[in-house]
Design a protein around this motif. Structure first.
Motif, PDB file in Angstrom:
ATOM      1  N   GLY A 545      45.201  75.333 -25.581  1.00  0.00           N
ATOM      2  CA  GLY A 545      45.707  74.728 -26.799  1.00  0.00           C
ATOM      3  C   GLY A 545      46.420  73.407 -26.549  1.00  0.00           C
ATOM      4  N   GLU A 546      46.910  72.815 -27.649  1.00  0.00           N
ATOM      5  CA  GLU A 546      47.580  71.514 -27.584  1.00  0.00           C
ATOM      6  C   GLU A 546      49.042  71.684 -27.187  1.00  0.00           C
ATOM      7  OE1 GLU A 546      48.608  67.896 -30.652  1.00  0.00           O
ATOM      8  OE2 GLU A 546      46.653  68.899 -30.839  1.00  0.00           O
ATOM      9  N   GLN A 547      49.548  70.759 -26.361  1.00  0.00           N
ATOM     10  CA  GLN A 547      50.929  70.851 -25.868  1.00  0.00           C
ATOM     11  C   GLN A 547      51.409  69.479 -25.391  1.00  0.00           C
ATOM     12  OE1 GLN A 547      50.094  73.216 -21.919  1.00  0.00           O
ATOM     13  NE2 GLN A 547      48.368  73.139 -23.353  1.00  0.00           N
ATOM     14  N   THR A 548      52.711  69.340 -25.353  1.00  0.00           N
ATOM     15  CA  THR A 548      53.337  68.129 -24.829  1.00  0.00           C
ATOM     16  C   THR A 548      54.022  68.476 -23.518  1.00  0.00           C
ATOM     17  OG1 THR A 548      53.680  67.191 -27.028  1.00  0.00           O
ATOM     18  CG2 THR A 548      55.029  66.307 -25.242  1.00  0.00           C
ATOM     19  N   VAL A 549      53.721  67.723 -22.498  1.00  0.00           N
ATOM     20  CA  VAL A 549      54.309  67.936 -21.175  1.00  0.00           C
ATOM     21  C   VAL A 549      55.110  66.695 -20.804  1.00  0.00           C
ATOM     22  CG1 VAL A 549      53.878  68.458 -18.752  1.00  0.00           C
ATOM     23  CG2 VAL A 549      52.356  69.391 -20.521  1.00  0.00           C
ATOM     24  N   VAL A 550      56.392  66.881 -20.567  1.00  0.00           N
ATOM     25  CA  VAL A 550      57.276  65.777 -20.188  1.00  0.00           C
ATOM     26  C   VAL A 550      57.674  65.954 -18.726  1.00  0.00           C
ATOM     27  CG1 VAL A 550      59.437  64.558 -20.651  1.00  0.00           C
ATOM     28  CG2 VAL A 550      58.146  65.576 -22.547  1.00  0.00           C
ATOM     29  N   LEU A 551      57.277  65.007 -17.891  1.00  0.00           N
ATOM     30  CA  LEU A 551      57.639  65.006 -16.477  1.00  0.00           C
ATOM     31  C   LEU A 551      58.794  64.042 -16.273  1.00  0.00           C
ATOM     32  CD1 LEU A 551      54.030  64.734 -14.965  1.00  0.00           C
ATOM     33  CD2 LEU A 551      55.287  66.807 -15.578  1.00  0.00           C
ATOM     34  N   ARG A 552      59.837  64.495 -15.602  1.00  0.00           N
ATOM     35  CA  ARG A 552      61.047  63.686 -15.466  1.00  0.00           C
ATOM     36  C   ARG A 552      61.484  63.655 -14.006  1.00  0.00           C
ATOM     37  NH1 ARG A 552      64.076  62.440 -19.791  1.00  0.00           N
ATOM     38  NH2 ARG A 552      63.074  64.144 -20.943  1.00  0.00           N
ATOM     39  N   TYR A 553      61.866  62.456 -13.550  1.00  0.00           N
ATOM     40  CA  TYR A 553      62.289  62.313 -12.149  1.00  0.00           C
ATOM     41  C   TYR A 553      63.786  62.028 -12.066  1.00  0.00           C
ATOM     42  CZ  TYR A 553      62.633  60.931  -7.285  1.00  0.00           C
ATOM     43  OH  TYR A 553      62.997  60.883  -5.965  1.00  0.00           O
ATOM     44  N   ARG A 554      64.427  62.710 -11.133  1.00  0.00           N
ATOM     45  CA  ARG A 554      65.813  62.417 -10.787  1.00  0.00           C
ATOM     46  C   ARG A 554      65.949  62.531  -9.278  1.00  0.00           C
ATOM     47  NH1 ARG A 554      69.806  66.537 -13.090  1.00  0.00           N
ATOM     48  NH2 ARG A 554      69.428  67.633 -11.109  1.00  0.00           N
ATOM     49  N   THR A 555      66.645  61.576  -8.689  1.00  0.00           N
ATOM     50  CA  THR A 555      66.824  61.560  -7.237  1.00  0.00           C
ATOM     51  C   THR A 555      67.448  62.869  -6.760  1.00  0.00           C
ATOM     52  OG1 THR A 555      67.076  59.161  -7.175  1.00  0.00           O
ATOM     53  CG2 THR A 555      67.994  60.397  -5.330  1.00  0.00           C
TER      54      THR A 555
END
Length: 590
Positions: A545-555
């Motif tokens: 199905g449809e989805q939103t994936v948010v990838l986030r970087y932090r040191t």
């Protein structure tokens, strides 16, 4: 009470007012800094040659992260398919120099950084000279011989911004020496070293500063039979690392996990030393011996023969008082010769943790210059004192100051064309694309690509600890993502420096999507889904199905380091009386 008669009671740290010596130092440092940096300032908006491409990029990316996206500069998507940013040893963020990039942009900001570095370096070198007992004129000669050297001019012209942080070296030594007598001076040493680490200087300048200063103080401790200066040094280093822990902790963890090894099997033939130290052919593009592994900026280290004569005369007359400077010069000369055998200092040094990533042995020659500059300044002072009262004192003094003038003038004349050849092309007009993507070029042009919102898969190797990572197909076409398994449809994608947002649609059984961005342990998905590494790139599972994936970087370990930094600063405030002595008190005179 007559406030005009107030005096500061305590040590020289608060001896009141700015003396004539300081005013002269400030004036001389400013004039020298403007002279040396003027070729840069006359071409204020021009782009530079060679490593300017890299250092313009790693100055522009963090500034752009803040100004354009409102994000803290954790990640650099623009170099080698994505790499670390904040905890890269040669990236400056939590430093006053970063304000220059924010206000003026990377091109002008870095040139102003060179101007400020020259000012601080000349001033600090003169202060250090005075601390070591050199006369006012002798300290000025030593400052130009060292910080006005061909060696530093070529590194600045090459674009080596880390070398600008050698401006803090003389200040660090000065404050450590004074801190052995009065602990309140330690705050200056802590600030100088912390600024070096937090700026571009956490790698080469920091390692060489620790080695040079440590050896100097050990020998001074033996000479003067006291450990006070060593204790001052250790206290300053520990507290400076604590203050800078916000960068040091994640940087060290990353470097341990991702060892950056280079070929340290290099050497400089003894026959080349004449051209290195006394030759007059100094240019970024010169070739003075064969085989010359690196460009000439890694070797050129001109020292005036007159300065060497002053240093030699001093050692003949006062060897017991100043022997350790000769030992330092000899050690760094041997170190600069590289790997010439099992007992070579270079081979032994590069077998140690941290030092194993060093390269370009000629960088050690800068400390030969510094040692000889101090000896030459002391020699100038000694000769000046010795001739007092002689029958031909005036003639001898004219000769002495003429020699000093030749030493200074030679460095100025040699440095100008070097600094002038750093910029050979005006700034290009670049159209910025709304959509970010990686590209493959014939040659590195990282800064131009950054301005166009393009990531460089062909970029300077110093930009990262990994090879370039990307999805490259036939004819060097670069793809933003790849479906590694199942059925996945990419509906939209959005890149910002620390955040990648995907709207995707998975088939009935889902799938796996590989993103054309380098993987690092600092990447997380907002919804907690597992992220993996596939061929050095980020991959993540896609559900049906449809989805939103948010990838986030932090040191990684950023907040651990920040906690250490805050605790160190808090401890210094709480225990300031024990650390830095009693505060200054003011009393009425008479």
């Amino acid at each position: 009470m007559d406030w005009r008669k107030l005096k500061v009671r305590g040590s020289r740290f608060g001896s009141g007012g700015i003396g004539t010596d300081t005013v002269l130092q400030l004036g001389a440092a400013l004039l020298l800094a403007v002279y040396y940096a003027l070729p840069f300032l006359l071409k204020l908006t021009w782009w530079g040659v060679r490593d300017w491409d890299l250092f313009l990029t790693i100055a522009a990316v963090p500034a752009g992260s803040v100004l354009d996206y409102g994000q803290f500069p954790f990640w650099n998507p623009y170099l080698s398919g994505g790499n670390i940013l904040f905890h890269h040893p040669e990236v400056a963020v939590l430093t006053p120099f970063f304000l220059l990039y924010l206000i003026f942009g990377a091109v002008i900001g870095l040139k102003l950084q060179v101007l400020i570095a020259y000012f601080l370096g000349f001033w600090g070198s003169m202060r250090l000279g005075r601390t070591l007992g050199i006369s006012k004129a002798g300290a000025a000669v030593a400052a130009v011989a060292y910080f006005g050297s061909v060696h530093l001019a070529m590194h600045f012209a090459e674009g080596h911004m880390p070398f600008t942080h050698y401006a803090f070296l003389p200040w660090f030594i000065h404050f450590v020496l004074e801190g052995a007598k009065d602990r309140r001076y330690l705050i200056g040493a802590i600030i100088a070293l912390a600024l070096m680490i937090l700026g571009n200087g956490a790698a080469v300048p920091f390692l060489y500063t620790m080695m040079f200063t440590g050896l100097l103080l050990i020998m001074r401790g033996i000479h003067f039979r006291t450990a006070a200066e060593i204790r001052s040094f250790i206290a300053a280093v520990v507290l400076a690392i604590g203050v800078a822990a916000v960068k040091v902790v994640p940087m060290v963890v990353y470097m341990v996990q991702n060892r950056w090894t280079v070929d340290t099997d290099e050497s400089v033939p003894v026959s080349a030393l004449g051209k290195i130290f006394f030759g007059l052919k100094h240019s970024l593009f010169a070739t003075n011996f064969y085989p010359q592994k690196w460009a000439w900026h890694e070797y050129g280290a001109y020292v005036s023969p007159l300065l060497v004569l002053l240093a030699a005369y001093l050692l003949v007359k006062r060897f017991r008082a100043h022997w350790y400077w000769l030992v330092l010069a000899g050690f760094f000369l041997l170190l600069g010769l590289g790997d010439f055998g099992a007992l070579s200092p270079w081979r032994m040094l590069t077998s140690l943790p941290g030092f194993s990533s060093l390269r370009a042995t000629g960088r050690a020659f800068g400390f030969v210059i510094l040692s000889v500059a101090i000896l030459g300044g002391l020699g100038f002072s000694y000769v000046g004192q010795m001739i007092v009262g002689w029958r031909r004192e005036r003639v001898l003094r004219i000769g002495l100051y003429s020699a000093a003038g030749i030493i200074v003038l030679t460095n100025l004349v040699l440095a100008w064309p070097i600094m002038n050849e750093a910029f050979n092309r005006p700034a290009r007009q670049v159209v910025r694309s709304e959509e970010f993507r990686h590209v493959v070029d014939q040659r590195p042009k990282a800064f131009e690509n950054y301005l166009a919102n393009r990531g460089s898969l062909v970029s300077p190797w110093l930009s990262a600890y990994h090879p370039s990572r990307g999805l490259v197909g036939p004819d060097n076409a670069v793809y933003p993502e790849f479906v590694a398994g199942g059925e996945v449809e990419v509906l939209t994608r959005e890149y910002t420096p620390n955040v990648i947002t995907y709207r995707v649609k998975g088939g009935t059984s889902g799938g796996e999507l590989v993103v054309g961005m380098g993987f690092d342990a600092g990447w997380r998905a907002d919804d907690g889904r597992r992220l993996g590494e596939m061929q050095g790139l980020i991959s993540f599972p896609v559900n049906a199905g449809e989805q939103t994936v948010v990838l986030r970087y932090r040191t990684p370990y950023f907040y651990h380091g920040l906690a250490v930094s805050l605790l160190t600063l808090a401890g210094m405030v709480v225990w300031r009386r024990g650390l830095f002595g009693a505060p200054l008190t003011v009393r009425a005179a008479g």
